[in-house]
Design a protein around this motif. Structure first.
Motif, mmCIF file in Angstrom:
data_model
loop_
_atom_site.group_PDB
_atom_site.id
_atom_site.type_symbol
_atom_site.label_atom_id
_atom_site.label_comp_id
_atom_site.label_asym_id
_atom_site.label_seq_id
_atom_site.Cartn_x
_atom_site.Cartn_y
_atom_site.Cartn_z
ATOM 1 N N ILE A 48 0.831 -1.218 0.000
ATOM 2 C CA ILE A 48 0.000 0.000 0.000
ATOM 3 C C ILE A 48 0.857 1.256 0.000
ATOM 4 N N GLY A 49 2.129 1.105 -0.262
ATOM 5 C CA GLY A 49 3.036 2.238 -0.331
ATOM 6 C C GLY A 49 4.437 1.731 -0.605
ATOM 7 N N TYR A 50 5.370 2.650 -0.637
ATOM 8 C CA TYR A 50 6.742 2.255 -0.946
ATOM 9 C C TYR A 50 7.280 1.252 0.058
ATOM 10 N N ASP A 51 6.943 1.429 1.337
ATOM 11 C CA ASP A 51 7.523 0.571 2.371
ATOM 12 C C ASP A 51 6.456 0.040 3.329
ATOM 13 N N SER A 52 5.214 0.007 2.888
ATOM 14 C CA SER A 52 4.123 -0.410 3.772
ATOM 15 C C SER A 52 3.366 -1.574 3.169
ATOM 16 N N ILE A 53 3.095 -2.556 4.004
ATOM 17 C CA ILE A 53 2.350 -3.745 3.593
ATOM 18 C C ILE A 53 1.219 -3.955 4.592
ATOM 19 N N ALA A 54 0.027 -4.167 4.077
ATOM 20 C CA ALA A 54 -1.107 -4.542 4.921
ATOM 21 C C ALA A 54 -1.338 -6.041 4.768
ATOM 22 N N ALA A 55 -1.679 -6.692 5.866
ATOM 23 C CA ALA A 55 -1.918 -8.134 5.846
ATOM 24 C C ALA A 55 -2.821 -8.498 7.011
ATOM 25 N N VAL A 56 -3.360 -9.697 6.949
ATOM 26 C CA VAL A 56 -4.122 -10.238 8.063
ATOM 27 C C VAL A 56 -3.170 -11.076 8.912
ATOM 28 N N ARG A 57 -3.202 -10.843 10.217
ATOM 29 C CA ARG A 57 -2.312 -11.533 11.150
ATOM 30 C C ARG A 57 -3.139 -12.351 12.137
ATOM 31 N N THR A 58 -2.803 -13.617 12.306
ATOM 32 C CA THR A 58 -3.483 -14.467 13.278
ATOM 33 C C THR A 58 -2.441 -15.112 14.181
ATOM 34 N N SER A 59 -2.824 -15.336 15.438
ATOM 35 C CA SER A 59 -1.929 -15.971 16.397
ATOM 36 C C SER A 59 -2.761 -16.554 17.520
ATOM 37 N N LEU A 60 -2.102 -17.236 18.441
ATOM 38 C CA LEU A 60 -2.788 -17.804 19.595
ATOM 39 C C LEU A 60 -3.124 -16.761 20.640
ATOM 40 N N SER A 61 -2.348 -15.687 20.698
ATOM 41 C CA SER A 61 -2.482 -14.734 21.799
ATOM 42 C C SER A 61 -3.296 -13.504 21.461
ATOM 43 N N GLU A 62 -3.640 -13.290 20.192
ATOM 44 C CA GLU A 62 -4.409 -12.111 19.800
ATOM 45 C C GLU A 62 -5.501 -12.504 18.814
ATOM 46 N N PRO A 63 -6.594 -11.748 18.774
ATOM 47 C CA PRO A 63 -7.630 -12.045 17.776
ATOM 48 C C PRO A 63 -7.123 -11.711 16.375
ATOM 49 N N PRO A 64 -7.709 -12.334 15.342
ATOM 50 C CA PRO A 64 -7.295 -12.013 13.971
ATOM 51 C C PRO A 64 -7.381 -10.510 13.715
ATOM 52 N N SER A 65 -6.335 -9.954 13.111
ATOM 53 C CA SER A 65 -6.245 -8.499 12.949
ATOM 54 C C SER A 65 -5.666 -8.151 11.592
ATOM 55 N N ILE A 66 -6.019 -6.957 11.116
ATOM 56 C CA ILE A 66 -5.345 -6.383 9.950
ATOM 57 C C ILE A 66 -4.219 -5.510 10.483
ATOM 58 N N VAL A 67 -3.011 -5.758 10.006
ATOM 59 C CA VAL A 67 -1.846 -5.031 10.511
ATOM 60 C C VAL A 67 -1.172 -4.282 9.373
ATOM 61 N N LEU A 68 -0.466 -3.226 9.746
ATOM 62 C CA LEU A 68 0.329 -2.444 8.811
ATOM 63 C C LEU A 68 1.798 -2.677 9.151
ATOM 64 N N ILE A 69 2.570 -3.136 8.184
ATOM 65 C CA ILE A 69 3.960 -3.531 8.405
ATOM 66 C C ILE A 69 4.887 -2.575 7.671
ATOM 67 N N ARG A 107 -14.206 -10.054 19.647
ATOM 68 C CA ARG A 107 -13.610 -11.336 19.292
ATOM 69 C C ARG A 107 -12.419 -11.634 20.201
ATOM 70 N N SER A 108 -12.317 -12.869 20.616
ATOM 71 C CA SER A 108 -11.284 -13.251 21.569
ATOM 72 C C SER A 108 -10.136 -13.965 20.878
ATOM 73 N N ALA A 109 -8.997 -13.962 21.545
ATOM 74 C CA ALA A 109 -7.874 -14.795 21.145
ATOM 75 C C ALA A 109 -8.056 -16.183 21.754
ATOM 76 N N ILE A 110 -7.398 -17.167 21.180
ATOM 77 C CA ILE A 110 -7.529 -18.533 21.671
ATOM 78 C C ILE A 110 -7.085 -18.630 23.124
ATOM 79 N N ARG A 111 -6.064 -17.876 23.508
ATOM 80 C CA ARG A 111 -5.556 -17.954 24.880
ATOM 81 C C ARG A 111 -6.362 -17.132 25.872
ATOM 82 N N ASP A 112 -7.283 -16.303 25.404
ATOM 83 C CA ASP A 112 -8.063 -15.478 26.321
ATOM 84 C C ASP A 112 -8.940 -16.357 27.213
#
Length: 963
Positions: free
Chosen positions: A314-335, A763-768
């Motif tokens: 989404i820019g020269y140095d920016s990437i948007a993606a969906v992030r999932t893990s055990l400790s947080e709910p699924p999220s859209i992140v900016l990297i 929405r909860s994380a799996i570990r919540d």
């Protein structure tokens, strides 16, 4: 054979849980639907009339599945209803056995394998039906005469989940040219563990899951174990296991008994043999694959399992993606790839599969929303985010768009649509106001997946699915023209991108998911050599983003395409599937079947009752859950109709030398739900308040009837789920209460109650342990309109608030409650909480506040094999405060109960800590929580200890959520 009381002890321990699981329903379809049915020699297929010809198509798929599976399961023909819920947006199915039925959710999914959805669902779910039918023999069959369908349902809990689902995946693979057993993406999680870490997790950890590590689910390792057993041992191995389990379920472990008798095996030994063999096979595949490492642009993961999906630049140095893990709910992140840092910008609702697209400052994705009343009606709507201000708006309402892609200029959205009659189309939508601009029916009504605009914004590529497999098409809106790019076949296709007449796509062509280029001349050139699988292709000029799978989850990687590609590179298939090693004679051949499929109306009023289970004693299922000993002589009948709109229980008990009758009827077929409960036959209650008077003449049997009308509404959509419950109830009992002022008995009292309940949770994380953000409000009011001089009225209000704690997955809960009674002759039981450790205190005027801090301490994943597996240890630090304006202290004396009245304001404080462990016993699929709670009323005093215990019906899903 050794008889073991363990079986019956377990049935009592889990009776409430197991029975409730068997009698559950997944909700209702809209009440105004009309239904059709098709009766075949084996099935009654019931479906909404709007589903049309698709209902007959599924009936045909079921008969074809029967012709394939009947040789593998030599049982009598099943007679089972099949209910199709075509108003959902899911692709799923399940088989329940009390009452016996198959329920199907037929919407084609967006991340499917190259197998016709009807064929896959029919074979997979029919396998479960035949597994259950195979149990109906010997002791189980005899017990079914006394208990009905519930008994085979309980016996099925002796079969491991990995067998039930692994066997069904084996069937869909063995009897088709596709199936998950031939899917590279299906086995990549297990393969990465074996190749990168040298081993999969232990058998107990694989069976029960983990909060510490992401564990591949029972579908995946169960299939490999079943396929290996067909490859190595007799095809009758599992037939014999089913027969043994059905014949003698009271053995300590009937499955192990059968495996040991037939092949000197145990479940655990089969697990080890399977993955020792797969390790050898997959390590050899890896050595021949010539896999390449790729530059990782996401932040380091440490020891965490983190999956990234659908990266977009989404820019020269920016990437948007969906992030999932055990400790947080699924999220859209900016990297920020140069800094290897990320920031969460949004928590979406249910948007599986995780697919986002980007165009000129906008992110676009699909979310699933539910009908507030009808659980079996869903919509998939379009959400758009403005990257600059992070505002999210909903673009469509009550639509069925399965996947969406926004054009490079941000003006148009292409979406794959599936309607309730299973018609498939590609639609073009105005990205500013959501207006429908064009609708292009899919050629041959092929199911469409993952639409993607090309780099010019003039063409849309889609994956399509037919009974011949998956292919790729392109659609040109300006010309209203479809163009076939890749013919359908059994290579799994995951994503596509058109650029300058060259097609980039992800395929399992080599046996591992990789990215390929098909040039205008039709030549296919491999672009990646992923070790375990590439996915989610996205192209920006010559910069290609994609996800590369490892044992710690997907990484976001990029490569820069060279100006010219090596056209001489050939594709070599370097993957081994166990199904290819299964001897052909191990899988019986199918026989042809011919049926005529004539729909006829299904009259709901003619099918209100379906008696499915009974017990030669009386047991209230709700009471059994709390007290397994609450069983009385008598009988119990249970009924639930096919559409789950009427659920009833009728019972007779003989106790205290009295004949007692009970009934409970729940009607859920209208927008308002109704419940009626009747209890008759108890000794009539007579309250004299110490007056020396005779009992009332002509005492009749005790009688209590409660009728409730309610409106249950669930709003699922976005990151928060809201639940609203409104109810009004009338409860009548024929108690006899002596009135001194009138010197007569009041015969019969009627209580009216209104209730308002509302909850809102993120929405909860799996570990919540609990949701990190949630609010709950519960208000109720009761009064006796004809007996005000006896009871008065009572109003109670309760609120709870949940907040994130100081550390991840720590939760702070605040509860505030109050209750006020206008008492007359009685003080009613309180509906609000009281400070922990205080017993037998009753007050007509209560205020309560508490604070709890929940925190996980350890994720030990410790076990005594086959006995107990401990997956989490957690604590709860709490403080309670109760204020009572006048109160009664109830105590037991030698002469009975004593009530002491205190005409003063009392405060009751307590604080303490609870220490609990979450664990599984005997590899049962229900998580148990047990521990001890220590409570102090004053500093320096000895604490009061209390044991805590609960069973989580949904514990089987721990750690198994899609990541």
């Amino acid at each position: 054979m050794k008889f073991s009381p363990l079986f019956f002890c377990l049935l009592l321990l889990f009776a409430g849980s197991e029975l409730k699981a068997q009698y559950y329903n997944t909700g209702q379809d809209p009440g105004n639907l009309t239904w059709m049915q098709i009766r075949t020699d084996r099935f009654t297929v019931i479906y909404p009339s709007t589903y049309g010809q698709a209902g007959a198509d599924f009936a045909k798929s079921l008969d074809e599945a029967w012709s394939k599976l009947s040789g593998l399961y030599p049982v009598r023909k099943p007679r089972i209803p099949v209910i199709i819920h075509s108003y959902t947006t899911e692709s799923n199915g399940y088989v329940a056995w009390a009452p016996s039925r198959m329920e199907v959710y037929p919407t084609p999914e967006q991340n499917s394998i190259p197998l016709d959805p009807n064929t896959q669902l029919a074979i997979h779910e029919l396998t479960h039906v035949l597994q259950m039918e195979s149990l109906n023999r010997g002791f189980t069959r005899i017990a079914s005469i006394a208990a009905g369908q519930q008994f085979p349902g309980m016996v099925s809990s002796l079969l491991p989940l990995w067998y039930l689902e692994g066997d069904a995946v084996f069937s869909e693979t063995a009897f088709t040219g596709s199936g998950r057993g031939r899917s590279a993406s299906f086995q990549k999680q297990l393969k990465s563990l074996l190749v990168e870490k040298g081993a999969v997790y232990s058998y107990d950890k694989s069976v029960n899951g983990s909060f510490r590590d992401y564990v591949p689910d029972h579908y995946q390792y169960g299939y490999q174990m079943i396929a290996y057993s067909y490859m190595k041992y007799s095809r009758h191995l599992w037939q014999d296991a089913l027969k043994t389990t059905g014949n003698v379920p009271f053995l300590v472990n009937p499955v192990n008994f059968s495996l040991n008798r037939d092949a000197s095996l145990s479940k655990k030994r089969l697990f080890r043999e399977t993955f020792d063999t797969l390790k050898t096979i997959w390590e050899k595949d890896d050595s021949l694959s010539d896999a390449e490492p790729y530059e990782v642009v996401n932040p380091p993961k440490g020891k965490e399992f983190i999956n990234y999906h659908s990266p977009v630049l989404i820019g020269y140095d920016s990437i948007a993606a969906v992030r999932t893990s055990l400790s947080e709910p699924p999220s859209i992140v900016l990297i920020r790839s140069s800094e290897k840092k990320e920031k969460r910008i949004h928590i979406p609702g249910d948007c599986y599969p995780w697919f986002i697209s980007y165009g000129k400052g906008k992110l676009c994705w699909i979310e699933t929303h539910s009908d507030p009343r009808w659980e079996n009606r869903q919509w998939t709507v379009i959400k758009i985010m403005d990257i600059k201000n992070r505002r999210v708006r909903q673009l469509s309402f009550k639509t069925r768009y399965m996947a969406a892609s926004i054009s490079p200029d941000g003006n148009f959205i292409a979406a794959a649509e599936n309607t309730t009659d299973n018609s498939n189309s590609l639609v073009i939508i105005d990205a500013w106001n959501g207006d429908l601009l064009m609708k292009a029916p899919s050629p041959g009504n092929a199911a469409l997946q993952r639409p993607q605009w090309d780099n010019t914004g003039k063409k849309v590529s889609v994956i399509y699915l037919t009974d011949k497999g998956e292919g790729i098409m392109a659609y040109t809106p300006e010309e209203n023209r479809w163009q076939n790019l890749v013919d359908p076949g059994f290579d799994d296709l995951q994503s596509t991108f058109l650029s300058n007449d060259s097609l980039f796509f992800v395929s399992s062509l080599s046996g591992t998911d990789n990215i390929y280029l098909r040039n205008p001349g039709g030549l296919v050139i491999p672009l990646t050599k992923s070790k375990f699988g590439a996915s989610d292709l996205n192209l920006n000029d010559r910069l290609m983003l994609f996800c590369d799978y490892t044992s710690s989850g997907n990484n976001i990687c990029n490569i820069t395409l060279p100006a010219s590609l090596n056209n001489s590179v050939t594709v070599q298939k370097n993957a081994s599937y166990l199904i290819d090693r299964v001897k052909a004679e191990s899988v019986p051949s199918a026989f042809s079947t011919a049926e005529s499929y004539t729909p006829e109306p299904y009259r709901k009023w003619q099918h209100l009752f379906r008696f499915h289970s009974w017990m030669p004693f009386y047991a209230d299922i709700e009471q059994i859950k709390d007290d397994p000993s609450s069983i009385r002589p008598g009988f119990t009948l249970m009924t639930q109709n096919n559409l789950s709109t009427l659920v009833s229980t009728f019972g007779y008990e003989y106790s205290d030398k009295r004949h007692k009758f009970h009934s409970r009827v729940n009607w859920m077929g209208w927008y308002l739900a109704f419940e009626s409960r009747l209890d008759y036959g108890d000794y009539p209650h007579v309250e004299k308040f110490g007056a020396g008077v005779d009992n009332p003449p002509n005492l009749v049997n005790g009688f209590k009837m409660t009728n409730t009308v309610s409106l249950p509404l669930t709003f699922r959509g976005g990151q928060f789920t809201k639940y609203l419950y409104l109810s009004a109830s009338s409860s009548y009992s024929n108690d006899n209460i002596y009135l001194r002022t009138k010197q007569t008995y009041d015969a019969g009292q009627n209580q009216l109650t209104g209730r308002f309940y509302f909850s809102n949770y993120r929405r909860s994380a799996i570990r919540d342990i609990y949701p990190a953000w949630a609010q709950v409000a519960d208000i109720s009011y009761s009064y006796y309109p004809f007996d005000r001089e006896i009871f008065g009225d009572i109003i109670s209000a309760k609120a709870a608030f949940y907040f994130p704690g100081l550390l991840k997955n720590n939760i702070l809960r605040i509860k505030l409650e109050a209750e006020k009674q206008n008492t007359e002759m009685f003080v009613l039981n309180s509906r609000v909480s009281f400070s922990r450790s205080y017993k037998n205190v009753i007050s007509p005027d209560l205020r309560f506040a508490s604070a709890d801090y929940f925190m996980p301490l350890l994720y030990p994943d410790l076990n005594l094999p086959g006995l107990i597996y401990i997956t989490r240890i957690r604590s709860d630090f709490f403080f309670d405060y109760t204020k009572a304006n006048t109160y009664y202290l109830i105590s037991e004396t030698g002469s009975g109960r004593r009530s002491d009245f205190f005409d003063l304001t009392g405060t009751f404080k307590s604080y303490g800590v609870g220490l609990l462990s979450d664990f599984y016993i005997f590899r049962m699929p229900f998580m148990v929580s047990a521990g001890v709670q220590a409570t102090w009323q004053k500093i320096g005093y000895m604490p009061k200890l209390e044991m805590l215990f609960s069973v989580d019906l949904f514990g089987m899903s721990i750690g198994k959520r899609r990541l």
